[in-house]
Write a protein that holds these residues in place. Structure first.
Motif, short mmCIF file in Angstrom:
data_model
loop_
_atom_site.label_atom_id
_atom_site.label_comp_id
_atom_site.label_asym_id
_atom_site.label_seq_id
_atom_site.Cartn_x
_atom_site.Cartn_y
_atom_site.Cartn_z
N GLU A 65 0.24 -5.90 25.66
CA GLU A 65 1.34 -4.08 25.93
C GLU A 65 1.10 -3.24 26.64
N GLN A 66 -0.11 -3.18 26.81
CA GLN A 66 -0.26 -1.74 27.71
C GLN A 66 -0.06 -2.50 29.78
N ALA A 68 2.14 -5.10 30.69
CA ALA A 68 3.33 -5.12 30.38
C ALA A 68 4.71 -4.25 30.67
N ALA A 69 4.11 -2.48 29.65
CA ALA A 69 4.17 -1.52 30.64
C ALA A 69 4.01 -0.63 31.67
N ASP A 70 3.05 -1.22 31.72
CA ASP A 70 2.77 -0.42 33.07
C ASP A 70 3.00 -1.42 34.70
N ALA A 72 5.72 -3.30 34.26
CA ALA A 72 6.75 -3.70 34.72
C ALA A 72 7.50 -5.68 34.88
N THR A 74 6.96 -9.07 31.22
CA THR A 74 6.95 -8.80 29.98
C THR A 74 5.89 -9.15 28.93
#
Length: 450
Positions: A65-66, A68-70, A72, A74
Motif C-alpha cells: 500500500e505504501q 503504491a501511494a509513493d 503512483a 496499483t
C-alpha cells in the motif's frame, strides 16, 4: 575463472541493435521493477525489510500500500514489479534487511548488468507468468522444455510467424520428448525372463491423457510477451529485438564478457577485480600485487572486503584471491569478516589456508550448510559471468551425493540468489528430467511452497 583461451565473440545477427539500444529496451521492460526495488532499498546498506516474514520474500500488505501511494502504481502493479525485481536480481533479502542487488546499483551506467538482469527475467518467464490451474505439471514441463525450439523458429523466420506453424512445431517437439523418455530406461535392466501368463499380468498404468497443446502454447507465448521477448497480434507472434538477441545468445552459449583489464593499478578494488576476472591465476596475482603495492595495506584490505560484501558473487571470490596475496597483514580483518554470513565460507577457507591447510583439504573446515552456501554463491558467479557448460559442470562440486539432496539443502539455506541459480541451471542442463526437477525447486523456492 578458467584457464582457457578466449575465443572471439561471434557477431550477432545482422540488424541486431547495439548493446546500448538493447539495454534501453530492457530498462523499459523492467522500469517498474527498478522503481519498486529502489523504493525498497533506499541506501546501499539497505534498511528494515519490506518483505512479509515467512512469505517467500513477498511484500507485506502495508509495504504494498505504501509503495503504491509513493510510486503512483496499483497494488497489483507493485506486487508484479517486486516479483520481477527479485527474479532479475535487482533486490535481495538478507535476513531482516532488504538490500539492492549489484545490478540495481549499476543499472544506470552498466549496459551489461542491465542485459544480464533482463536475461535472468527471460529465463524465468514461466515463473513470471504461471501456467493455468488444472494442467498437469508434466505437460507444463514438456512445453517449457520445447519452447527453445519455438523461439528458434521465430528467430529463423526473422518476422511474424503464424501460431498454427508454431503449434505444429510444438506438437512435434513434445512428441519427440515423450519418445525419448520412453525409449531408454534409466539404470541397469534385468534380463527378460519368460513371459507370464496373461491372467497373471498386472494391468499397465494408463497413459496420461494427451491434452490439446494450443492453450499451453498460448500460455508460453503470453509468458514470453510478458517479459518483453516477443509481441503478439491475432494469430501471429514476432520476436522483439531483445528476444532475437536473447535467442542468439542462448544458441551461441555465451555470456556478456567482462571488459579487458587495463589500468588496473589506479582503479578501485571493485573495478580492479572486474578487470582481472578474465585473467588466468598467474597474471591475476601479478595484477593484485601491483595494485596492493600502490596503496597502504590497511586501506587496501578494507576496500577489498567492501567489494566482497557487494552482490556480485564473482567479485567476492576474486577479492579473497587478492587477500591471499596480502597474507598475514589481512588476518585480523578476515577473521572479523567471518562473522558476516555471506563472507564466512570464504573467510574460513582463507584462514585455513593461511594456517597451513592444503588448499585441496581446506573445504573440510566448512560445515555442510556453509559448503552449500558457497556452492550457490559460486554458481551465481558462474551464471552471471561464465558459460553454460561451466554451470552444468559445477554440479560436480556440490558436497551432496545426489541432485535431490542438493536441491533440498539449497532450498533450506536461504541464499538470496537461489531462484536465479536454479532457473539458470534448469535452462542450461541437457538432462530433461534433471532440468525439470531443478525448475520445480526454483518455483517452490520462489513461491515458498514445498
Amino acid at each position: 575463472m578458467t584457464n582457457r583461451r578466449i575465443r572471439p565473440a561471434p557477431r550477432p545477427p545482422e540488424g541486431t541493435p547495439p548493446p546500448a539500444e538493447l539495454a534501453r529496451q530492457a530498462r523499459i521492460v523492467l522500469a517498474d521493477a527498478v522503481r519498486v526495488a529502489r523504493w525498497a532499498s533506499p541506501s546501499l546498506r539497505g534498511g528494515k525489510s519490506h518483505a512479509e516474514p515467512g512469505q517467500a520474500g513477498a511484500l507485506s500488505a502495508a509495504a504494498v500500500e505504501q509503495a503504491a501511494a509513493d510510486l503512483a502504481l496499483t497494488p497489483a502493479q507493485v506486487r508484479a514489479a517486486w516479483d520481477r525485481a527479485r527474479l532479475a536480481g535487482l533486490v535481495e533479502l538478507h535476513g531482516d534487511r532488504t538490500r539492492p542487488g549489484w545490478r540495481l546499483r549499476a543499472w544506470d551506467r552498466d549496459e551489461a548488468a542491465v542485459l544480464r538482469g533482463w536475461v535472468a527475467l527471460f529465463d524465468a518467464w514461466s515463473i513470471v507468468h504461471p501456467a493455468p490451474d488444472g494442467i498437469a505439471t508434466t505437460s507444463v514441463a514438456e512445453v517449457v522444455e520445447a519452447v527453445p525450439q519455438v523461439l528458434s523458429l521465430l528467430q529463423l523466420s526473422a518476422g511474424p510467424v503464424h501460431v498454427p506453424a508454431l503449434l505444429d512445431l510444438l506438437e512435434q517437439r513434445v512428441a519427440e520428448l515423450r519418445e525419448e523418455r520412453c525409449e531408454v530406461p534409466y539404470g541397469p535392466q534385468p534380463f527378460p525372463g519368460p513371459a507370464a501368463p496373461a491372467e497373471h499380468l498386472t494391468p499397465a498404468e494408463p497413459p496420461a491423457p494427451d491434452l490439446p497443446l494450443l492453450p499451453l502454447l498460448d500460455w508460453a507465448l503470453e509468458g514470453m510477451a510478458a517479459v518483453g521477448a516477443l509481441t503478439l497480434r491475432p494469430g501471429l507472434a514476432t520476436l522483439t529485438a531483445l528476444g532475437n538477441w536473447a535467442v542468439w545468445v542462448k544458441l551461441e552459449q555465451i555470456c556478456v564478457a567482462a571488459q579487458s583489464p587495463a589500468g588496473n593499478i589506479e582503479q578501485s578494488a571493485e573495478d580492479m577485480l572486474r578487470g582481472c576476472a578474465r585473467l588466468t591465476p598467474g597474471p591475476a596475482r601479478a595484477e593484485y600485487r601491483a595494485w596492493l603495492a600502490a596503496r597502504p595495506v590497511s586501506s587496501a584490505v578494507t576496500e577489498l572486503l567492501e567489494a566482497a560484501r557487494g552482490e556480485d558473487a564473482l567479485l567476492r571470490g576474486l577479492a579473497f584471491e587478492a587477500l591471499r596475496v596480502v597474507g598475514a597483514p589481512a588476518e585480523a580483518d578476515v577473521r572479523a569478516a567471518a562473522k558476516d554470513s555471506s563472507l564466512r565460507p570464504y573467510a574460513l577457507l582463507w584462514l585455513a589456508e593461511h594456517e597451513g591447510a592444503d588448499p585441496e583439504d581446506a573445504h573440510e573446515v566448512l560445515t555442510r550448510q556453509e559448503s552449500t552456501w558457497l556452492w550457490v554463491d559460486t554458481a551465481a558467479a558462474v551464471a552471471d559471468h561464465g558459460e553454460t557448460q561451466l554451470l552444468v559442470r559445477h554440479l560436480d562440486a556440490a558436497v551432496q551425493s545426489t541432485v535431490p539432496a542438493l536441491l533440498d539443502e539449497v532450498r533450506a539455506i536461504g541464499h538470496p540468489r537461489t531462484v536465479q541459480v536454479l532457473v539458470a541451471l534448469a535452462a542450461a542442463h541437457p538432462d530433461p528430467a534433471l532440468a525439470k526437477a531443478v525448475r520445480r525447486a526454483a518455483f517452490q523456492v520462489h513461491t515458498g511452497g514445498s
